[in-house]
Structure formats: C-alpha cells, structure tokens
Design a protein around this motif. Sequence first.
Motif, PDB file in Angstrom:
ATOM      1  N   GLN A  61       2.067  -7.518   0.102  1.00 15.10           N
ATOM      2  CA  GLN A  61       3.099  -6.677  -0.491  1.00 15.10           C
ATOM      3  C   GLN A  61       2.657  -6.117  -1.842  1.00 15.10           C
ATOM      4  O   GLN A  61       2.943  -4.953  -2.158  1.00 15.10           O
ATOM      5  N   PHE A  63       0.397  -3.283  -1.177  1.00 14.87           N
ATOM      6  CA  PHE A  63       1.169  -2.146  -0.683  1.00 14.87           C
ATOM      7  C   PHE A  63       1.864  -1.409  -1.824  1.00 14.87           C
ATOM      8  O   PHE A  63       1.822  -0.177  -1.906  1.00 14.87           O
ATOM      9  N   LYS A  64       2.469  -2.157  -2.724  1.00 19.85           N
ATOM     10  CA  LYS A  64       3.204  -1.540  -3.827  1.00 19.85           C
ATOM     11  C   LYS A  64       2.258  -0.817  -4.794  1.00 19.85           C
ATOM     12  O   LYS A  64       2.601   0.242  -5.319  1.00 19.85           O
ATOM     13  N   ASN A 113      -0.466   0.637  -4.016  1.00 17.99           N
ATOM     14  CA  ASN A 113      -1.090   1.781  -3.350  1.00 17.99           C
ATOM     15  C   ASN A 113      -0.131   2.538  -2.442  1.00 17.99           C
ATOM     16  O   ASN A 113      -0.552   3.243  -1.529  1.00 17.99           O
ATOM     17  N   GLU A 114       1.155   2.404  -2.726  1.00 19.09           N
ATOM     18  CA  GLU A 114       2.174   2.963  -1.834  1.00 19.09           C
ATOM     19  C   GLU A 114       2.031   4.459  -1.635  1.00 19.09           C
ATOM     20  O   GLU A 114       2.265   4.987  -0.539  1.00 19.09           O
ATOM     21  N   PHE A 155      -0.030   5.739   1.285  1.00 18.60           N
ATOM     22  CA  PHE A 155       0.415   5.432   2.645  1.00 18.60           C
ATOM     23  C   PHE A 155       1.395   6.471   3.190  1.00 18.60           C
ATOM     24  O   PHE A 155       1.827   6.392   4.333  1.00 18.60           O
ATOM     25  N   SER A 214       5.967   2.507   6.407  1.00 25.66           N
ATOM     26  CA  SER A 214       6.591   1.256   6.000  1.00 25.66           C
ATOM     27  C   SER A 214       5.547   0.160   5.832  1.00 25.66           C
ATOM     28  O   SER A 214       4.451   0.227   6.407  1.00 25.66           O
ATOM     29  N   PHE A 215       5.917  -0.845   5.036  1.00 25.07           N
ATOM     30  CA  PHE A 215       5.023  -1.970   4.821  1.00 25.07           C
ATOM     31  C   PHE A 215       4.674  -2.661   6.131  1.00 25.07           C
ATOM     32  O   PHE A 215       3.503  -2.969   6.398  1.00 25.07           O
ATOM     33  N   LYS A 262       0.966  -3.376   7.564  1.00 24.86           N
ATOM     34  CA  LYS A 262       0.634  -4.725   7.108  1.00 24.86           C
ATOM     35  C   LYS A 262      -0.642  -5.267   7.762  1.00 24.86           C
ATOM     36  O   LYS A 262      -1.510  -5.823   7.053  1.00 24.86           O
TER      37      LYS A 262
END
Length: 212
Positions: A157, A160-161, A163-164, A167, A171-172, A176
């Motif tokens: 997570q 992901f945050k 490098n959001e 994307f 969605s994560f 994932k």
Amino acid sequence: MIKKLILFGLFLIFLPPGSFGENSSKWVNGTAAIINKKVISIQDAFVYRALQRAKTGMQPVILEEEGDDLRKTVQKIVFEEMVIAEMKNLGKEFNVQSEVAKWISGQRGGALEAVKKKYGLTEQDISRKMANTLAADRFVQLKIETVTPVITEEESQKYFKRNEAQFRGKSFESIKPNIIVLLKKQAVQKNLEEWIKSLKDKYEVSMLLDNG
C-alpha cells in the motif's frame, strides 16, 4: 519470475567490466584470470562457451570469442569459481552427477565430440566442468529463495500511494500482484548485489585484461 534470475545474468548486472580492476589489455601467457591462485586460461573460456552452446543447442557450438564477448565469458567463469569456493567453505553440495551423465549420454557422437576433439578433453573433464556449473547455479537459486522476502500488505500500500499517479486510476487491488512482484524483485536484487560484493571481497581475484 524471480527464480528465473540466473547465475551469470546476476554477475553481469552487479559486476560489470572493471569490477575486478583489470590491469592489462593483453592476455598474460594465455591466462585470462586468477582466483584463489587458480588460473583461468583463454582456452577455459573457449571450452566454457562451447559447453554452454552445446547445452542450449546453439550453433555453431565452437565459437571462439574475442573482445568484450570473451571478457564477459571470463567474468562468468570467475563468478562461478567464487560460488564454488563459497559452497566448499560452507560445506554445501548438490548431487548433480546423474543429471550431467544423462546429458552427456544424449550428446555422444554430436557436438560434445567436437568440443572434446578441439580442446583435447576427456568425458571426465567435461563431466566435471558441467557439474560445477550446474551445482553453482543450484546454489545461487537457493540463495535467491533465501533472500526473497514476504511483502506485507502495508508495504504494498505504501508503494501504491507513493506512485499512485503512474497507475492512472487503477485500484490498489487490481495491481497489487504486480506491486508484490516488483518489490520482491527489488529486494532480491539488492540482497544479491550485497552477497556478490561480499564474495568479491572474500575471494582473491585478478582479471588480466581491461576494457581497452
């Protein structure tokens, strides 16, 4: 995916030309490198490459390299020798003889005979060389497994945050699995880079060539 990282690719990634302080643009009396007082000759490099080509079915089997290609083959042999030395130091062995014998049996009368004739080798010589290569590869694969971390939900997570934006609205949960693979690969590469550096520091290596 991570387990597909192979022995020699790792060496060339982490220890590019120059890593061993090469000191001459000429081969010294046919010697390409020395590791722990063991001499690696130009012919050793030719034989190594020929056996690799025979193993993978590449043609021609005998292709005597020069320049950067030859240097890379020597580096691969040096790395293999470091790994073998580390295995001996740790008392680690792999039973690969049956696999090597099966391969040699399937090669009789073909490419292997050409290599034996060209370089004056016996079947025992080739068996020993192939067994060393296979055992070293197995040891590195084991090392990869031991340094492959478990990636937590929190780590995924956080990545992901951070490098959001890249994307593009995904969605994560949808990406994932890709994030986990990426984080594992990064961790493995870092750990292996440190391990390879430790081998280089531990075992005395001299490369008798340079990039010129």
